[in-house]
Design a protein around this motif. Structure first.
Motif, PDB file in Angstrom:
ATOM      1  N   VAL A  19       0.857  -1.182   0.000  1.00  0.00           N
ATOM      2  CA  VAL A  19       0.000   0.000   0.000  1.00  0.00           C
ATOM      3  C   VAL A  19       0.893   1.232   0.000  1.00  0.00           C
ATOM      4  CG1 VAL A  19      -1.627   1.377   1.363  1.00  0.00           C
ATOM      5  CG2 VAL A  19      -1.954  -1.085   1.143  1.00  0.00           C
ATOM      6  N   GLU A  20       0.703   2.106  -0.984  1.00  0.00           N
ATOM      7  CA  GLU A  20       1.455   3.354  -1.042  1.00  0.00           C
ATOM      8  C   GLU A  20       0.524   4.516  -0.685  1.00  0.00           C
ATOM      9  OE1 GLU A  20       4.264   6.107  -3.980  1.00  0.00           O
ATOM     10  OE2 GLU A  20       3.563   4.131  -4.653  1.00  0.00           O
ATOM     11  N   ILE A  21       0.905   5.273   0.318  1.00  0.00           N
ATOM     12  CA  ILE A  21       0.179   6.473   0.722  1.00  0.00           C
ATOM     13  C   ILE A  21       0.958   7.664   0.177  1.00  0.00           C
ATOM     14  CG2 ILE A  21      -0.720   7.815   2.655  1.00  0.00           C
ATOM     15  CD1 ILE A  21      -0.507   5.239   4.363  1.00  0.00           C
ATOM     16  N   THR A  22       0.358   8.390  -0.758  1.00  0.00           N
ATOM     17  CA  THR A  22       1.035   9.517  -1.388  1.00  0.00           C
ATOM     18  C   THR A  22       0.466  10.822  -0.851  1.00  0.00           C
ATOM     19  OG1 THR A  22       1.413   8.223  -3.403  1.00  0.00           O
ATOM     20  CG2 THR A  22       1.621  10.608  -3.582  1.00  0.00           C
ATOM     21  N   ALA A  45      -6.531   1.047   5.107  1.00  0.00           N
ATOM     22  CA  ALA A  45      -6.433   0.206   3.908  1.00  0.00           C
ATOM     23  C   ALA A  45      -5.359  -0.863   4.087  1.00  0.00           C
ATOM     24  CB  ALA A  45      -6.128   1.073   2.686  1.00  0.00           C
ATOM     25  N   ALA A  46      -4.248  -0.492   4.711  1.00  0.00           N
ATOM     26  CA  ALA A  46      -3.184  -1.463   4.972  1.00  0.00           C
ATOM     27  C   ALA A  46      -3.660  -2.548   5.928  1.00  0.00           C
ATOM     28  CB  ALA A  46      -1.960  -0.744   5.533  1.00  0.00           C
ATOM     29  N   ASP A  47      -4.481  -2.170   6.914  1.00  0.00           N
ATOM     30  CA  ASP A  47      -5.044  -3.157   7.835  1.00  0.00           C
ATOM     31  C   ASP A  47      -5.966  -4.126   7.102  1.00  0.00           C
ATOM     32  OD1 ASP A  47      -3.749  -2.024  10.007  1.00  0.00           O
ATOM     33  OD2 ASP A  47      -5.489  -0.833  10.633  1.00  0.00           O
ATOM     34  N   ALA A  48      -6.766  -3.589   6.191  1.00  0.00           N
ATOM     35  CA  ALA A  48      -7.789  -4.394   5.532  1.00  0.00           C
ATOM     36  C   ALA A  48      -7.203  -5.436   4.598  1.00  0.00           C
ATOM     37  CB  ALA A  48      -8.754  -3.483   4.769  1.00  0.00           C
ATOM     38  N   PRO A  50      -4.418  -7.791   4.559  1.00  0.00           N
ATOM     39  CA  PRO A  50      -3.468  -6.885   5.205  1.00  0.00           C
ATOM     40  C   PRO A  50      -2.213  -6.689   4.347  1.00  0.00           C
ATOM     41  CG  PRO A  50      -3.257  -9.064   6.138  1.00  0.00           C
ATOM     42  CD  PRO A  50      -4.361  -9.152   5.123  1.00  0.00           C
ATOM     43  N   ALA A  51      -1.616  -5.505   4.463  1.00  0.00           N
ATOM     44  CA  ALA A  51      -0.421  -5.183   3.691  1.00  0.00           C
ATOM     45  C   ALA A  51       0.824  -5.795   4.319  1.00  0.00           C
ATOM     46  CB  ALA A  51      -0.256  -3.665   3.614  1.00  0.00           C
ATOM     47  N   LYS A  52       1.795  -6.132   3.459  1.00  0.00           N
ATOM     48  CA  LYS A  52       3.106  -6.555   3.947  1.00  0.00           C
ATOM     49  C   LYS A  52       4.052  -5.368   4.054  1.00  0.00           C
ATOM     50  CE  LYS A  52       4.986 -10.477   3.073  1.00  0.00           C
ATOM     51  NZ  LYS A  52       5.619 -11.681   2.469  1.00  0.00           N
ATOM     52  N   VAL A  53       3.865  -4.374   3.169  1.00  0.00           N
ATOM     53  CA  VAL A  53       4.728  -3.197   3.167  1.00  0.00           C
ATOM     54  C   VAL A  53       3.881  -1.963   2.881  1.00  0.00           C
ATOM     55  CG1 VAL A  53       6.799  -2.103   2.210  1.00  0.00           C
ATOM     56  CG2 VAL A  53       6.646  -4.595   2.268  1.00  0.00           C
ATOM     57  N   ILE A  54       4.181  -0.882   3.588  1.00  0.00           N
ATOM     58  CA  ILE A  54       3.560   0.415   3.359  1.00  0.00           C
ATOM     59  C   ILE A  54       4.637   1.366   2.850  1.00  0.00           C
ATOM     60  CG2 ILE A  54       2.410   2.402   4.440  1.00  0.00           C
ATOM     61  CD1 ILE A  54       1.464   0.381   6.627  1.00  0.00           C
ATOM     62  N   VAL A  55       4.362   2.057   1.762  1.00  0.00           N
ATOM     63  CA  VAL A  55       5.252   3.090   1.243  1.00  0.00           C
ATOM     64  C   VAL A  55       4.592   4.443   1.479  1.00  0.00           C
ATOM     65  CG1 VAL A  55       6.367   4.052  -0.824  1.00  0.00           C
ATOM     66  CG2 VAL A  55       6.264   1.572  -0.495  1.00  0.00           C
ATOM     67  N   CYS A 202       8.722  -7.920   0.152  1.00  0.00           N
ATOM     68  CA  CYS A 202       7.580  -8.828   0.153  1.00  0.00           C
ATOM     69  C   CYS A 202       7.995 -10.291   0.019  1.00  0.00           C
ATOM     70  CB  CYS A 202       6.610  -8.477  -0.982  1.00  0.00           C
ATOM     71  SG  CYS A 202       5.637  -6.993  -0.667  1.00  0.00           S
ATOM     72  N   GLY A 203       9.255 -10.549  -0.359  1.00  0.00           N
ATOM     73  CA  GLY A 203       9.692 -11.918  -0.592  1.00  0.00           C
ATOM     74  C   GLY A 203       9.891 -12.747   0.663  1.00  0.00           C
ATOM     75  N   PRO A 204      10.667 -12.281   1.633  1.00  0.00           N
ATOM     76  CA  PRO A 204      10.937 -13.095   2.822  1.00  0.00           C
ATOM     77  C   PRO A 204       9.718 -13.255   3.724  1.00  0.00           C
ATOM     78  CG  PRO A 204      12.641 -11.421   2.497  1.00  0.00           C
ATOM     79  CD  PRO A 204      11.509 -11.076   1.583  1.00  0.00           C
ATOM     80  N   SER A 205       9.893 -14.032   4.773  1.00  0.00           N
ATOM     81  CA  SER A 205       8.840 -14.273   5.744  1.00  0.00           C
ATOM     82  C   SER A 205       8.541 -13.002   6.543  1.00  0.00           C
ATOM     83  CB  SER A 205       9.268 -15.387   6.711  1.00  0.00           C
ATOM     84  OG  SER A 205       8.492 -15.376   7.883  1.00  0.00           O
ATOM     85  N   SER A 206       7.279 -12.587   6.542  1.00  0.00           N
ATOM     86  CA  SER A 206       6.891 -11.408   7.322  1.00  0.00           C
ATOM     87  C   SER A 206       7.079 -11.646   8.811  1.00  0.00           C
ATOM     88  CB  SER A 206       5.432 -11.046   7.040  1.00  0.00           C
ATOM     89  OG  SER A 206       5.273 -10.574   5.721  1.00  0.00           O
ATOM     90  N   ALA A 207       6.783 -12.861   9.265  1.00  0.00           N
ATOM     91  CA  ALA A 207       6.958 -13.174  10.682  1.00  0.00           C
ATOM     92  C   ALA A 207       8.423 -13.024  11.082  1.00  0.00           C
ATOM     93  CB  ALA A 207       6.462 -14.582  10.974  1.00  0.00           C
ATOM     94  N   ALA A 208       9.324 -13.504  10.233  1.00  0.00           N
ATOM     95  CA  ALA A 208      10.746 -13.382  10.529  1.00  0.00           C
ATOM     96  C   ALA A 208      11.194 -11.925  10.461  1.00  0.00           C
ATOM     97  CB  ALA A 208      11.552 -14.235   9.554  1.00  0.00           C
ATOM     98  N   GLN A 209      10.683 -11.173   9.486  1.00  0.00           N
ATOM     99  CA  GLN A 209      11.048  -9.758   9.387  1.00  0.00           C
ATOM    100  C   GLN A 209      10.607  -8.988  10.622  1.00  0.00           C
ATOM    101  OE1 GLN A 209       9.055  -9.073   5.646  1.00  0.00           O
ATOM    102  NE2 GLN A 209      10.990  -8.881   4.533  1.00  0.00           N
TER     103      GLN A 209
END
Length: 260
Positions: A19-22, A45-48, A50-55, A202-209
């Motif tokens: 999700v990119e918030i501009t 929107a990121a919650d909904a 759910p997003a892995k990364v917010i820009v 977005c590639g690696p494990s979100s839990a590990a990140q």
């Protein structure tokens, strides 16, 4: 997918789990109440997803965000000033504590609350013409949305005091050298580079990140022996209940892992 902004102070772009918030509040993305509300809409929107990364990026040429809304501050009483500060801090802290990783794309000026917003992100990418600072002492104030806490964590006590006590602006090369930003790109390329970084994240494990972020943050407020113990707890948790089993199995089977 890009959602129309309809003149709103921020627009949203959704690309898979990103999700990119501009920010787009003329002339300089001052963080007034309309933009604070728009930040919450983006985080909703990121919650909904759910997003892995917010820009977090900007549509305003020459500005990431110029800081708090000084015009608003000049017209309010003490109670309203307090309420405004609470609203700004709530948005910044919601971003900082979000489950998704976050990347600030800085092109141009990131000052005061704008830099505090960028520092709340996990990582910062900046164009070579960017300048950053916390000039609040020039107004008889101090940074009030996390700046006095996050800047020392990023750059150390001495450089943080230098920046905040003088109110000076730091150019992009110095910002990279002292650790205020994480990647330096040609002027005007910060948003593109931040999107590329977001896709990489977005590639690696979100839990590990998330465990990496928690464990690194623990290094700042715990003695070494406690930090090492926390690290051991985190890796054990990932092995028992995280995505390590899929990552290890994929490595053995010579395939890409399928993380959630």
């Amino acid at each position: 997918m890009t959602l129309p902004d309809d003149g709103a102070p921020a627009s949203l772009r959704v690309e898979g789990p990103v999700v990119e918030i501009t920010l787009n509040r003329p002339p300089a993305n001052a963080l007034g109440l309309p933009l604070i509300k728009a930040l919450h809409t983006g985080l909703d929107a990121a919650d909904a997803l759910p997003a892995k990364v917010i820009v977090v990026s900007s549509a305003r040429a020459g500005f990431f965000a110029a800081g708090a809304d000084i015009k608003h501050m000049s017209s309010v009483d003490a109670a309203s000033f307090s309420a405004y500060g609470d609203a700004l801090r709530a948005a910044v802290e919601r971003l900082a504590s979000h489950q998704a990783l976050s990347v600030a794309a800085i092109d141009g000026l990131a000052l005061g609350g704008g830099l505090e917003l960028a520092m709340a992100c996990t990582l910062r990418v900046a164009g070579s013409d960017s300048r950053m600072g916390l000039p609040e002492v020039k107004l008889g104030l101090i940074p009030g949305a996390g700046g006095t806490q996050r800047l020392p964590h990023l750059v150390g006590r001495g450089p943080a005091l230098d920046i905040m006590l003088t109110g000076r602006q730091v150019d992009a090369e110095e910002a990279l050298r002292i650790g205020l930003i994480d990647r330096l790109v040609p002027a005007g390329d910060a948003a593109t580079a931040a999107r590329e970084l977001a896709r990489e994240l977005c590639g690696p494990s979100s839990a590990a990140q998330r465990a990496v972020v928690r464990t690194v943050d623990a290094a700042y407020d715990r003695p070494l022996n406690e930090g090492l113990r926390f690290e051991a707890e985190q890796i054990q948790e990932l092995f028992e209940r995280g995505e390590a089993s899929e990552g290890i199995r994929a490595f053995i089977e010579k395939r890409a892992p399928e993380f959630a």
